[in-house]
Design an enzyme around this catalytic site. Structure first.
Site, PDB file in Angstrom:
ATOM      1  N   GLU A 116      -2.100   0.584   3.331  1.00 41.27           N
ATOM      2  CA  GLU A 116      -3.115   1.576   2.980  1.00 41.27           C
ATOM      3  C   GLU A 116      -4.466   0.943   2.682  1.00 41.27           C
ATOM      4  O   GLU A 116      -5.512   1.497   3.057  1.00 41.27           O
ATOM      5  CB  GLU A 116      -2.623   2.365   1.766  1.00 41.27           C
ATOM      6  CG  GLU A 116      -3.556   3.456   1.295  1.00 41.27           C
ATOM      7  CD  GLU A 116      -2.971   4.188   0.091  1.00 41.27           C
ATOM      8  OE1 GLU A 116      -3.765   4.603  -0.768  1.00 41.27           O
ATOM      9  OE2 GLU A 116      -1.744   4.335   0.022  1.00 41.27           O
ATOM     10  N   ASP A 117      -4.485  -0.226   2.029  1.00 40.00           N
ATOM     11  CA  ASP A 117      -5.736  -0.786   1.504  1.00 40.00           C
ATOM     12  C   ASP A 117      -6.155  -2.108   2.130  1.00 40.00           C
ATOM     13  O   ASP A 117      -7.203  -2.641   1.762  1.00 40.00           O
ATOM     14  CB  ASP A 117      -5.614  -0.982  -0.017  1.00 40.00           C
ATOM     15  CG  ASP A 117      -5.448   0.343  -0.754  1.00 40.00           C
ATOM     16  OD1 ASP A 117      -5.917   1.362  -0.230  1.00 40.00           O
ATOM     17  OD2 ASP A 117      -4.836   0.346  -1.833  1.00 40.00           O
TER      18      ASP A 117
END
Length: 704
Positions: A116-117
């Site tokens: 996600e990051d």
């Protein structure tokens, strides 16, 4: 609001002897990395110790590998609180390790934010750690707001719930993730704190309760309580501080309990468990002024199930029991796997102490819920779970019922109705309403099998749970062998038989929505009503006076037969109406009697070698029909039925009411309708009369 003010869990942890980890020190250790080649980094030491406490033989090499990837990918990222970002996946992993999660779950929790990051992809995770870890990481990865806009949050939860249906560990990681975020929420703006706390209250806490993860649920409740109700929280906190010695009263009773069990030769561990903030607040609302014993409960841990009942017997013999407080969740476990005996006893001074009695294994499951079960999807042959598809098949026995206790009825129902809620707003609203129902009952089907339903569910809910959209034609039910209306609220252990309309001539009425408690029923009913707007508000026709019609059968012009000069008559045994499939037979006097093709009289005519006559429908819309209304006997029933018939625009040609039998009353009506198209609406209006559970067309052999 300070971080301390939003973190009541810190006091709870210290009371239970679990010191809070210094995240800043972990952050420094995370940046420094391992002290020597081949050793776990210092930052992973706490995780390794907690994991080995539950799994002494666990292989930590994969955790080392996952940490190295997570630390490298998150390097340079910082949280709003100032700590290196790696402290977050470390803290989430530590929470799960303390609950007893197995290695695969811990590996995925270390990596849960990488896709996600960071630049790490799911393909990389799959290549390095396998399909199972990849599935868990993908399950907790949020959807991008760029792609979904305002629907990103509800659609993310939908994605997680679907993934949880295949592997419940997805939600375990999400719950631990939310717990750590809530612990450090004090650095956020107040309005953002409130928004996150409300979602936690409405969605995450009910999910933690249903999955049985009480250790996470109670701390989340306290954190949400501090943010959304700061004044009540401050009052409760002060109340606990003012009663710091309240545990002495429970300690004295616990000593008496230990003595009683020791004399009875029952090996047991007796502990005093302080209540968390929300529990104290609820007790205050319920009881008013709190006594010392109200700030905690006694927990008795034994080795075997039989010992639980032995302890209960000794306590009820040697102390004064409060019978109204007794609950047996061992013989009848809660739907979230929870098992325990609950009771309360009064001490010599009249102080009442609540007591929980359970085995050590029950206690482990009560605290950690599904996390304590490890990987319930692993196949025996492989020794581990495979991908999402393999997991599903590994947990299913031959009879098709899922053996996995972490896929209970509520989760299966949720996964079913979410498919029928494509709109994100509908899904989000319905999800919150569904999760707000925190108890479940089990009812038995008359033909065999069981249905899991939320407490307060009615026969409407049972119908849709059993038959899906086919329940649109449900007419009534038998509950424990007795006829019941669809609005009847079911109790745990009831036996239910649903009565369906075989002709499927009608659908649900709008009133069903007021009886439906399950999301599946509400969505199905709403969908049907939206697709059939004509059924929602039929215009009230002015009551018509009864037509002056002779008692004998009349000729009808809308049925045309292929027999010149013949008189056409509709059969009274089945009263066919347009557009029924019909056939005719010539009888005395040059008359052709028209029957519905499924009428029993047709079979009898064919058996007598009578030649059928072709029949077609003409243009005249009016028709005559005979209907049976099955109902419960009650005052004014006949008046209400005739009023419903008149309001629907039909005229009563003849009516008979049979004597009541076992509280059942059967009405027979011969009716004249101005248009055959109004028959379905007429039958629906008659069914809506209170007490009527079935309305059907006449289908019996002609007696003449």
């Amino acid at each position: 609001m300070s971080a301390e003010a939003t973190n009541p869990g810190a006091q709870i942890s210290r009371r239970r002897g679990l010191p809070r980890i210094d995240l800043r020190r972990i952050g420094r250790a995370a940046l420094l990395g391992p002290t020597s080649r081949g050793r776990l980094p210092d930052a992973m030491g706490h995780v390794a110790d907690a994991h080995r406490a539950h799994h002494p033989d666990a292989d930590l090499a994969v955790l080392h590998k996952a940490y190295v990837l997570a630390e490298a990918s998150h390097r340079g990222q910082f949280r709003k609180s100032g700590e290196p970002y790696i402290t977050h996946p470390l803290a989430v992993t530590l929470i799960l390790a303390e609950l007893g999660a197995e290695t695969t779950t811990l590996t995925a929790s270390l990596l849960h934010d990488t896709v996600e990051d960071t630049e790490v992809t799911l393909d990389q995770v799959r290549a390095e750690f396998g399909d199972e870890v990849c599935y868990l990481v993908d399950g907790v990865t949020k959807l991008e707001k760029v792609d979904y806009g305002a629907a990103a949050e509800p659609e993310t939860f939908r994605k997680m719930l679907v993934a949880t249906g295949n592997d419940v560990r997805v939600m375990s990681i999400k719950l631990a993730d939310r717990l750590h975020n809530m612990r450090t929420l004090g650095v956020m703006r107040p309005e953002k704190q409130a928004r996150i706390a409300k979602v936690t209250r409405d969605v995450l806490i009910p999910l933690a309760e249903r999955l049985g993860v009480q250790a996470l649920k109670t701390e989340l409740e306290d954190l949400v309580f501090a943010i959304l109700h700061p004044e009540e929280y401050a009052h409760t906190r002060a109340l606990i501080a003012d009663n710091a010695t309240a545990g002495d009263a429970l300690a004295a009773i616990s000593e008496d309990v230990r003595r009683v069990l020791r004399e009875a030769d029952i090996a047991a561990e007796v502990l005093v468990r302080p209540r968390h903030f929300v529990s104290v607040h609820r007790s205050g609302l319920k009881r008013g002024e709190l006594r010392g014993t109200d700030f905690g409960r006694l927990l008795v841990l034994v080795g075997e199930d039989a010992d639980c009942y032995a302890v209960l017997g000794e306590l009820h013999t040697c102390f004064t029991p409060v019978i109204s407080e007794f609950k047996d969740f061992i013989a009848a476990p809660k739907f979230n796997l929870y098992q325990s005996l609950h009771t309360a006893v009064a001490g010599p001074d009249g102080a009442v102490a609540e007591v929980l009695i359970r085995t050590h294994q029950m206690h482990k499951v009560a605290e950690a819920g599904v996390v304590a079960l490890g990987n319930p999807y692993a196949s025996v042959e492989s020794g581990g779970a495979q991908d999402g598809t393999a997991k599903e098949s590994a947990g299913e026995p031959q009879d098709g019922e899922r053996a996995d206790p972490t896929r209970p009825g509520w989760l299966s129902r949720l996964l079913e109705w979410q498919q029928a809620a494509p709109d994100p707003d509908t899904f989000w609203t319905t999800l919150r309403a569904d999760l707000a129902q925190d108890r479940e009952i089990t009812v038995f089907r008359a033909e065999g099998g069981m249905l899991g339903l939320p407490a307060g569910a009615t026969c409407v809910d049972a119908a849709y749970a059993q038959y899906g959209e086919a329940a649109h034609g449900c007419l009534g039910a038998r509950v424990n062998g007795r006829l019941a209306t669809l609005s009847t609220v079911l109790s745990d252990g009831d036996t239910v038989q649903l009565l369906l309309d075989r002709d499927a001539v009608s659908g649900p009425s709008p009133e069903w929505l007021s009886h439906a408690r399950t999301a599946a029923a509400r969505i199905a009913i709403t969908g049907w009503l939206a697709a059939h707007p004509e059924a929602v508000g039929l215009p009230a026709a002015a009551p018509r006076a009864a037509l002056a019609v002779s008692a004998g059968r009349r000729d009808v012009a809308n049925a045309v037969v292929d027999l010149p000069g013949a008189t056409v008559r509709l059969a009274g045994c089945c009263t066919p109406v347009q557009p029924d499939a019909v056939t005719g037979f010539a009888v005395r006097g040059g008359v052709v009697t028209v029957h519905r093709r499924e009428c029993r009289a047709v079979e009898r005519m064919r058996a007598l070698d009578r030649t059928p006559v072709a029949v077609s429908w003409g243009d005249a819309p009016e028709c005559r029909v005979t209907l049976y209304a099955e109902s419960f006997g009650r005052p004014r029933l006949l008046a209400d039925l005739t009023e419903a018939i008149a309001t629907a625009g039909a005229a009563i040609v003849a009516a008979t009411v049979e004597p009541p039998s076992e509280q059942r009353v059967r009405h027979t009506y011969t009716l004249e309708l101005p248009d055959a198209a109004g028959l379905h609406g007429l039958m629906r209006a008659m069914r809506d009369v209170p007490g009527v559970y079935d309305v059907s067309r006449a289908q019996h052999p002609a007696t003449a």
